[in-house]
Design an enzyme around this catalytic site. Sequence first.
Site, PDB file in Angstrom:
ATOM      1  N   LYS A  62      40.143  -9.043  34.127  1.00 17.98           N
ATOM      2  CA  LYS A  62      39.204 -10.170  33.948  1.00 17.98           C
ATOM      3  C   LYS A  62      39.057 -10.384  32.444  1.00 17.98           C
ATOM      4  CE  LYS A  62      35.374 -11.507  32.968  1.00 17.98           C
ATOM      5  NZ  LYS A  62      35.243 -12.577  31.948  1.00 17.98           N
ATOM      6  N   GLU A  86      23.704  -3.708  16.356  1.00 25.10           N
ATOM      7  CA  GLU A  86      25.060  -4.196  16.094  1.00 25.10           C
ATOM      8  C   GLU A  86      25.001  -5.704  15.864  1.00 25.10           C
ATOM      9  OE1 GLU A  86      27.995  -4.222  19.361  1.00 25.10           O
ATOM     10  OE2 GLU A  86      29.393  -3.300  17.952  1.00 25.10           O
TER      11      GLU A  86
HETATM   12  P1  NDP Z   1      29.866  -8.978  26.848  1.00 26.09           P
HETATM   13  O1  NDP Z   1      29.651  -7.527  26.962  1.00 26.09           O
HETATM   14  O2  NDP Z   1      28.886  -9.898  27.482  1.00 26.09           O
HETATM   15  O3  NDP Z   1      31.309  -9.391  27.474  1.00 26.09           O
HETATM   16  C1  NDP Z   1      32.429  -8.555  27.562  1.00 26.09           C
HETATM   17  C2  NDP Z   1      33.164  -8.814  28.879  1.00 26.09           C
HETATM   18  O4  NDP Z   1      32.334  -8.451  29.981  1.00 26.09           O
HETATM   19  C3  NDP Z   1      33.505 -10.288  29.092  1.00 26.09           C
HETATM   20  O5  NDP Z   1      34.733 -10.384  29.788  1.00 26.09           O
HETATM   21  C4  NDP Z   1      32.355 -10.755  29.979  1.00 26.09           C
HETATM   22  O6  NDP Z   1      32.635 -11.919  30.725  1.00 26.09           O
HETATM   23  C5  NDP Z   1      32.179  -9.549  30.886  1.00 26.09           C
HETATM   24  N1  NDP Z   1      30.876  -9.460  31.552  1.00 26.09           N
HETATM   25  C6  NDP Z   1      29.703 -10.074  31.201  1.00 26.09           C
HETATM   26  N2  NDP Z   1      28.730  -9.748  32.077  1.00 26.09           N
HETATM   27  C7  NDP Z   1      29.288  -8.925  33.002  1.00 26.09           C
HETATM   28  C8  NDP Z   1      28.781  -8.267  34.155  1.00 26.09           C
HETATM   29  N3  NDP Z   1      27.513  -8.356  34.536  1.00 26.09           N
HETATM   30  N4  NDP Z   1      29.621  -7.491  34.884  1.00 26.09           N
HETATM   31  C9  NDP Z   1      30.910  -7.360  34.507  1.00 26.09           C
HETATM   32  N5  NDP Z   1      31.443  -7.973  33.420  1.00 26.09           N
HETATM   33  C10 NDP Z   1      30.640  -8.736  32.678  1.00 26.09           C
HETATM   34  O7  NDP Z   1      30.027  -9.306  25.344  1.00 26.09           O
HETATM   35  P2  NDP Z   1      29.830 -10.724  24.636  1.00 26.09           P
HETATM   36  O8  NDP Z   1      31.133 -11.358  24.738  1.00 26.09           O
HETATM   37  O9  NDP Z   1      28.692 -11.520  25.165  1.00 26.09           O
HETATM   38  O10 NDP Z   1      29.402 -10.272  23.179  1.00 26.09           O
HETATM   39  C11 NDP Z   1      28.030  -9.952  22.944  1.00 26.09           C
HETATM   40  C12 NDP Z   1      27.910  -8.767  22.052  1.00 26.09           C
HETATM   41  O11 NDP Z   1      28.622  -7.677  22.613  1.00 26.09           O
HETATM   42  C13 NDP Z   1      28.504  -8.925  20.667  1.00 26.09           C
HETATM   43  O12 NDP Z   1      27.645  -9.534  19.791  1.00 26.09           O
HETATM   44  C14 NDP Z   1      28.760  -7.505  20.301  1.00 26.09           C
HETATM   45  O13 NDP Z   1      27.589  -6.929  19.791  1.00 26.09           O
HETATM   46  C15 NDP Z   1      29.120  -6.847  21.601  1.00 26.09           C
HETATM   47  N6  NDP Z   1      30.561  -6.690  21.792  1.00 26.09           N
HETATM   48  C16 NDP Z   1      31.120  -5.478  21.606  1.00 26.09           C
HETATM   49  C17 NDP Z   1      32.470  -5.316  21.758  1.00 26.09           C
HETATM   50  C18 NDP Z   1      33.134  -4.014  21.571  1.00 26.09           C
HETATM   51  O14 NDP Z   1      34.344  -3.981  21.320  1.00 26.09           O
HETATM   52  N7  NDP Z   1      32.442  -2.919  21.701  1.00 26.09           N
HETATM   53  C19 NDP Z   1      33.340  -6.428  22.095  1.00 26.09           C
HETATM   54  C20 NDP Z   1      32.651  -7.678  22.302  1.00 26.09           C
HETATM   55  C21 NDP Z   1      31.308  -7.776  22.150  1.00 26.09           C
HETATM   56  P3  NDP Z   1      32.406 -13.399  30.133  1.00 26.09           P
HETATM   57  O15 NDP Z   1      33.749 -13.956  30.067  1.00 26.09           O
HETATM   58  O16 NDP Z   1      31.535 -14.101  31.132  1.00 26.09           O
HETATM   59  O17 NDP Z   1      31.742 -13.266  28.807  1.00 26.09           O
END
Ligand code: NDP
Length: 474
Positions: free
Chosen positions: A171, A378
């Site tokens: 996904k 973060e």
């Molecule tokens: P998210 O954690 O929301 O998204 C990461 C992935 O998870 C996306 O594919 C998202 O789908 C999916 N997702 C969202 N909600 C769910 C759920 N309930 N169950 C399963 N999968 C889900 O990160 P964001 O993209 O919103 O980024 C927000 C913050 O997250 C950033 O500001 C940063 O702080 C942190 N982040 C950290 C990362 C890392 O590498 N550790 C990477 C990215 C973000 P969808 O396509 O709908 O977004």
Amino acid sequence: MRNYTQFYIDGQWTDPVAPARTAEVINPATEEVSGQISLGSSADVDKAVAAARRAFAGYSQTSVKERLDLLETIQAEYERRERELGEAITEEMGAPLSLGCGFHTLLGKGHLGTAIEVLKAFKFEEERGVTLIRKEPIGVCGLITPWNWPMNQTCVKIFPALATGCTMILKPPQLAPYSAQLLAEILHDSGVPAGVFNMIQGKGSEIGTALTTHEDVDMISFTGSEPVGVQIQKDAADTVKRVGLELGGKSAWIVLDDSDLGANVAAATAGMMGNSGQTCSAGSRLLVPSSRMDEVKAAAAEAANGVTVGDPTGNFAMGPVVSKSQYNIIQQYIEKGIEEGAELIAGGPGRPEGLDKGWYVKPTVFVGTNDMVIAREEIFGPVLVIIGYDDLDHAVEIANDSIFGLGGYVSGQDLETCREVSRKMRTGAIWVNGGFDFHAPFGGYKRSGNGREWGDYGFEEYLETKAVIGWNPA
Ligand code: NDP
């Protein structure tokens, strides 16, 4: 305009089961629509999981040689389309082309090459007295990925899963869906057997949740934010799935008090701005000797002001951040830093001069304290917080005073002191004076997650351990 409205299920490009719902994909550099994807539903997930389950019966029994041949075919196809992948990354998440076609795609290729190397030497069976210990593929895996390093985060999951004999459903993130789509084409053209790899685009709250709660998914590997990681662990609990989480960070970069201080501060500052600060292991807290703060401020300000920002298809070091919503979050943190009394020494609120369109952020540096919000949360943007320390024990205390524990950095001339500091830092990975290793395990302590990806440790995520007692008669 890219029109990616089909999913990859059971070896075919297929239309969504339910009537089509689409989402526009926005180019963060222009704020304009660059294409569209379909949003899947739980019916697509059911279809993909059933295909992955059917495929598991055969694929889990393939020989190492068969899987090596497959990975090597994918490697050639990946290399053939590497430029295209890099361009897609630039378009979807705004990395400068030199980075998108450089380190971004190189990381994906590196994980693929590493999976091949590890697979060649990996011991799936070991005899211990009367017992045979077998490592067997865990089953059907749900892989949920973020947008910040799309090929890195995807390839670090897919290739160990393929190498160990698992089947999977990917996904990708809605914000950056293009490179995953191309990767699915690469896997299809390389002859990955039907059902082994499946991909569904859509919302995390729908597709992600359908995967994490699915009765017939055995394992979830997730990279993303801490709150979503917590939710996934809860959602997966009822079906007792294994869950691998790679979450956020607020990593400390400790610069030792030695003659290279200015150069190390400059390197750490420029490093923080790479990929627009959207790196989970970024050294976002720079710890420096308080007694040399004036020197540090000058070096950091010069380095931050030297980072060129602009059109990612042009010749700039930094592009935009991924979306309007991330831009707004970062702006709020910058305002918060000013409000809580941190000293702003470079950058600040708003877009860089001359850029009035696109989600561009100024490379920003604060001098603050570790109790400030900007030092604790973060930010996920090009914002560095410099914090002074009195001595090395104090530096380690500050570094460890965080809910996160993903990365850490130590820079200095005296290697023994660097090593001593690295032993005391409570994080999953520490870089001593730079360096890079595809075989080094990567993952977090504390709220930065659990499990380890990369190299042979990454294989273990996708393996069950079986003991066959009596394999050898007593
Ligand atoms: P998210 O954690 O929301 O998204 C990461 C992935 O998870 C996306 O594919 C998202 O789908 C999916 N997702 C969202 N909600 C769910 C759920 N309930 N169950 C399963 N999968 C889900 O990160 P964001 O993209 O919103 O980024 C927000 C913050 O997250 C950033 O500001 C940063 O702080 C942190 N982040 C950290 C990362 C890392 O590498 N550790 C990477 C990215 C973000 P969808 O396509 O709908 O977004």
